[in-house]
Design a protein around this motif. Structure first.
Motif, PDB file in Angstrom:
ATOM      1  N   THR A  10       5.432  -0.908   2.644  1.00 18.55           N
ATOM      2  CA  THR A  10       4.154  -1.437   3.115  1.00 18.55           C
ATOM      3  C   THR A  10       3.816  -2.771   2.451  1.00 18.55           C
ATOM      4  OG1 THR A  10       3.062   0.044   1.525  1.00 18.55           O
ATOM      5  CG2 THR A  10       3.179   0.777   3.807  1.00 18.55           C
ATOM      6  N   LEU A  11       4.209  -2.954   1.201  1.00 18.47           N
ATOM      7  CA  LEU A  11       3.993  -4.228   0.515  1.00 18.47           C
ATOM      8  C   LEU A  11       4.657  -5.363   1.276  1.00 18.47           C
ATOM      9  CD1 LEU A  11       3.209  -5.951  -2.032  1.00 18.47           C
ATOM     10  CD2 LEU A  11       5.447  -5.331  -2.937  1.00 18.47           C
ATOM     11  N   ARG A  12       5.922  -5.179   1.613  1.00 16.47           N
ATOM     12  CA  ARG A  12       6.658  -6.258   2.276  1.00 16.47           C
ATOM     13  C   ARG A  12       6.188  -6.485   3.706  1.00 16.47           C
ATOM     14  NH1 ARG A  12       8.862  -4.337  -1.836  1.00 16.47           N
ATOM     15  NH2 ARG A  12      10.266  -5.541  -3.171  1.00 16.47           N
ATOM     16  N   LEU A  13       5.829  -5.422   4.404  1.00 13.76           N
ATOM     17  CA  LEU A  13       5.292  -5.600   5.752  1.00 13.76           C
ATOM     18  C   LEU A  13       3.969  -6.362   5.717  1.00 13.76           C
ATOM     19  CD1 LEU A  13       6.001  -2.086   7.349  1.00 13.76           C
ATOM     20  CD2 LEU A  13       7.261  -4.221   7.711  1.00 13.76           C
ATOM     21  N   MET A  14       3.139  -6.059   4.734  1.00 16.01           N
ATOM     22  CA  MET A  14       1.859  -6.758   4.620  1.00 16.01           C
ATOM     23  C   MET A  14       2.037  -8.214   4.218  1.00 16.01           C
ATOM     24  SD  MET A  14      -0.562  -3.859   2.842  1.00 16.01           S
ATOM     25  CE  MET A  14      -1.039  -2.388   3.744  1.00 16.01           C
ATOM     26  N   LEU A  15       3.018  -8.483   3.356  1.00 18.08           N
ATOM     27  CA  LEU A  15       3.278  -9.873   2.968  1.00 18.08           C
ATOM     28  C   LEU A  15       3.763 -10.685   4.165  1.00 18.08           C
ATOM     29  CD1 LEU A  15       4.991  -9.452  -0.528  1.00 18.08           C
ATOM     30  CD2 LEU A  15       2.711 -10.352  -0.035  1.00 18.08           C
ATOM     31  N   VAL A  16       4.608 -10.088   4.994  1.00 19.26           N
ATOM     32  CA  VAL A  16       5.062 -10.773   6.206  1.00 19.26           C
ATOM     33  C   VAL A  16       3.891 -11.040   7.143  1.00 19.26           C
ATOM     34  CG1 VAL A  16       6.448 -10.523   8.306  1.00 19.26           C
ATOM     35  CG2 VAL A  16       7.423  -9.895   6.091  1.00 19.26           C
ATOM     36  N   ALA A  17       3.019 -10.037   7.303  1.00 23.17           N
ATOM     37  CA  ALA A  17       1.860 -10.203   8.172  1.00 23.17           C
ATOM     38  C   ALA A  17       0.934 -11.304   7.652  1.00 23.17           C
ATOM     39  CB  ALA A  17       1.090  -8.884   8.276  1.00 23.17           C
ATOM     40  N   ALA A  18       0.739 -11.356   6.333  1.00 26.39           N
ATOM     41  CA  ALA A  18      -0.111 -12.390   5.747  1.00 26.39           C
ATOM     42  C   ALA A  18       0.488 -13.782   5.954  1.00 26.39           C
ATOM     43  CB  ALA A  18      -0.308 -12.122   4.254  1.00 26.39           C
ATOM     44  N   LYS A  19       1.811 -13.857   5.872  1.00 26.87           N
ATOM     45  CA  LYS A  19       2.477 -15.146   6.079  1.00 26.87           C
ATOM     46  C   LYS A  19       2.363 -15.591   7.522  1.00 26.87           C
ATOM     47  CE  LYS A  19       6.863 -17.545   5.309  1.00 26.87           C
ATOM     48  NZ  LYS A  19       8.260 -17.420   4.796  1.00 26.87           N
ATOM     49  N   VAL A  20       2.574 -14.660   8.448  1.00 26.12           N
ATOM     50  CA  VAL A  20       2.454 -14.986   9.870  1.00 26.12           C
ATOM     51  C   VAL A  20       1.031 -15.441  10.195  1.00 26.12           C
ATOM     52  CG1 VAL A  20       2.513 -14.018  12.208  1.00 26.12           C
ATOM     53  CG2 VAL A  20       4.337 -13.469  10.576  1.00 26.12           C
ATOM     54  N   ALA A  21       0.049 -14.784   9.590  1.00 23.35           N
ATOM     55  CA  ALA A  21      -1.351 -15.134   9.828  1.00 23.35           C
ATOM     56  C   ALA A  21      -1.779 -16.368   9.048  1.00 23.35           C
ATOM     57  CB  ALA A  21      -2.248 -13.953   9.457  1.00 23.35           C
ATOM     58  N   GLN A  22      -0.866 -16.897   8.232  1.00 19.10           N
ATOM     59  CA  GLN A  22      -1.111 -18.099   7.429  1.00 19.10           C
ATOM     60  C   GLN A  22      -2.317 -17.925   6.494  1.00 19.10           C
ATOM     61  OE1 GLN A  22      -1.351 -21.294  10.353  1.00 19.10           O
ATOM     62  NE2 GLN A  22       0.884 -21.511  10.381  1.00 19.10           N
ATOM     63  N   LEU A  23      -2.399 -16.762   5.884  1.00 19.19           N
ATOM     64  CA  LEU A  23      -3.454 -16.502   4.914  1.00 19.19           C
ATOM     65  C   LEU A  23      -3.064 -17.082   3.560  1.00 19.19           C
ATOM     66  CD1 LEU A  23      -4.225 -12.770   5.783  1.00 19.19           C
ATOM     67  CD2 LEU A  23      -5.399 -14.813   6.622  1.00 19.19           C
ATOM     68  N   ASP A  24      -4.060 -17.332   2.741  1.00 18.20           N
ATOM     69  CA  ASP A  24      -3.797 -17.824   1.388  1.00 18.20           C
ATOM     70  C   ASP A  24      -2.959 -16.795   0.629  1.00 18.20           C
ATOM     71  OD1 ASP A  24      -4.566 -19.716  -0.960  1.00 18.20           O
ATOM     72  OD2 ASP A  24      -5.076 -17.712  -1.694  1.00 18.20           O
ATOM     73  N   PHE A  25      -1.824 -17.249   0.078  1.00 18.45           N
ATOM     74  CA  PHE A  25      -0.881 -16.304  -0.508  1.00 18.45           C
ATOM     75  C   PHE A  25      -1.455 -15.603  -1.729  1.00 18.45           C
ATOM     76  CE2 PHE A  25       2.675 -15.155  -3.304  1.00 18.45           C
ATOM     77  CZ  PHE A  25       3.397 -14.346  -2.443  1.00 18.45           C
ATOM     78  N   ARG A  26      -2.101 -16.333  -2.610  1.00 24.36           N
ATOM     79  CA  ARG A  26      -2.613 -15.710  -3.832  1.00 24.36           C
ATOM     80  C   ARG A  26      -3.694 -14.679  -3.520  1.00 24.36           C
ATOM     81  NH1 ARG A  26      -2.742 -16.748  -9.335  1.00 24.36           N
ATOM     82  NH2 ARG A  26      -4.604 -16.023 -10.411  1.00 24.36           N
ATOM     83  N   ALA A  27      -4.631 -15.044  -2.654  1.00 23.81           N
ATOM     84  CA  ALA A  27      -5.696 -14.111  -2.297  1.00 23.81           C
ATOM     85  C   ALA A  27      -5.124 -12.880  -1.594  1.00 23.81           C
ATOM     86  CB  ALA A  27      -6.719 -14.814  -1.398  1.00 23.81           C
ATOM     87  N   SER A  28      -4.154 -13.113  -0.702  1.00 21.00           N
ATOM     88  CA  SER A  28      -3.536 -11.989   0.009  1.00 21.00           C
ATOM     89  C   SER A  28      -2.806 -11.067  -0.953  1.00 21.00           C
ATOM     90  CB  SER A  28      -2.555 -12.516   1.062  1.00 21.00           C
ATOM     91  OG  SER A  28      -3.205 -13.323   2.008  1.00 21.00           O
ATOM     92  N   TYR A  29      -2.113 -11.663  -1.907  1.00 22.73           N
ATOM     93  CA  TYR A  29      -1.324 -10.868  -2.845  1.00 22.73           C
ATOM     94  C   TYR A  29      -2.204  -9.969  -3.695  1.00 22.73           C
ATOM     95  CZ  TYR A  29       2.936  -9.930  -5.531  1.00 22.73           C
ATOM     96  OH  TYR A  29       4.026  -9.330  -6.094  1.00 22.73           O
ATOM     97  N   MET A  30      -3.371 -10.480  -4.084  1.00 25.16           N
ATOM     98  CA  MET A  30      -4.289  -9.667  -4.886  1.00 25.16           C
ATOM     99  C   MET A  30      -4.760  -8.442  -4.095  1.00 25.16           C
ATOM    100  SD  MET A  30      -6.682 -12.291  -7.087  1.00 25.16           S
ATOM    101  CE  MET A  30      -7.291 -13.195  -5.663  1.00 25.16           C
ATOM    102  N   VAL A  31      -5.050  -8.632  -2.821  1.00 26.83           N
ATOM    103  CA  VAL A  31      -5.509  -7.521  -1.987  1.00 26.83           C
ATOM    104  C   VAL A  31      -4.366  -6.561  -1.687  1.00 26.83           C
ATOM    105  CG1 VAL A  31      -6.480  -6.903   0.260  1.00 26.83           C
ATOM    106  CG2 VAL A  31      -7.344  -8.916  -0.961  1.00 26.83           C
ATOM    107  N   ILE A  32      -3.202  -7.115  -1.372  1.00 25.78           N
ATOM    108  CA  ILE A  32      -2.045  -6.285  -1.016  1.00 25.78           C
ATOM    109  C   ILE A  32      -1.567  -5.452  -2.203  1.00 25.78           C
ATOM    110  CG2 ILE A  32       0.396  -6.393  -0.320  1.00 25.78           C
ATOM    111  CD1 ILE A  32      -0.391  -8.794   1.447  1.00 25.78           C
ATOM    112  N   ALA A  33      -1.800  -5.927  -3.409  1.00 29.45           N
ATOM    113  CA  ALA A  33      -1.427  -5.149  -4.598  1.00 29.45           C
ATOM    114  C   ALA A  33      -2.111  -3.788  -4.610  1.00 29.45           C
ATOM    115  CB  ALA A  33      -1.794  -5.928  -5.867  1.00 29.45           C
TER     116      ALA A  33
END
Length: 216
Positions: A155-178
């Motif tokens: 689920t971590l990697r699927l969410m990271l891919v989704a965040a990248k596709v959606a062009q979300l801020d990586f740091r903010a996304s990573y904190m939430v995805i953690a």
């Protein structure tokens, strides 16, 4: 808790794909690390290797613990796979706790990964304790919860891919995805494996093949 053959297949395929993709980290090639964490990984290659190795073992073997056919036809093999799975969780969980204090994303992400590592060790340890006390149904419940946390690697990697596709801020996304990569997994596993007074115990996860057919 019952899952269909298709559901089990999706779980097994996703787990296997993440194992294959993540195995490249064991080469310790700096080019395989994402740039924001490259320097940290290079400075902590021993705990990184411990975590990756243990997690890959657990993720590769975990789906097979849910095979009712394997439990029924080869209980010894089921136990051996289970012991190896729990050793993978132990090694991976220790590595996770060692890496959590230096994880990318600041205090929020670090706390999220530390809690994941602690919960991973706790559920696996409880599952082991239950079977040693011959509390089989409780053992099954806790092993489902354990694998829900192991599946956080997916689920971590699927969410990271989704965040990248959606062009979300990586740091903010990573904190939430953690947190999002494992808390919903655990809550769902807990809900589906909870004891229901007055109802037959259905904590055994089975894969239904067809009416009158064998379980997987």
């Amino acid at each position: 808790m019952r899952i269909t053959r298709a559901g089990w297949a999706v779980m097994a395929v996703l787990s296997t794909l993440i194992v294959l993709v993540s195995a490249r980290y064991l080469s310790f090639d700096p080019d395989t690390y994402f740039s924001e964490q490259r320097a940290t990984y290079l400075a902590h290659q021993l705990p990184l290797g411990i975590h990756i190795f243990g997690a890959l073992v657990a993720l590769a073997l975990g789906p097979w613990q849910f095979s009712a056919r394997l439990r029924r036809r080869s209980p010894r093999r089921h136990r051996r796979i289970g012991v190896t799975y729990l050793l993978g969780c132990l090694v991976g969980g220790i590595g996770a706790l060692l890496l959590a204090p230096v994880a990318y994303g600041g205090a929020v992400a670090r706390l999220g990964f530390a809690c994941l590592g602690a919960a991973w060790l706790a559920t696996g340890g409880t599952g082991l304790r239950m079977i040693l006390h011959r509390r089989v149904e409780d053992h099954r419940r806790w092993m489902v919860r354990s694998f829900a946390l192991t599946f956080a690697a997916v689920t971590l990697r699927l969410m990271l891919v989704a965040a990248k596709v959606a062009q979300l801020d990586f740091r903010a996304s990573y904190m939430v995805i953690a947190w999002l990569c494992w808390v919903p997994n655990l809550l769902l596993a807990w809900w589906f494996t909870r004891a229901r007074p007055g109802r037959p115990d259905r904590s055994l996860v089975r894969v239904k093949v067809a009416p009158g057919g064998d379980d997987l």
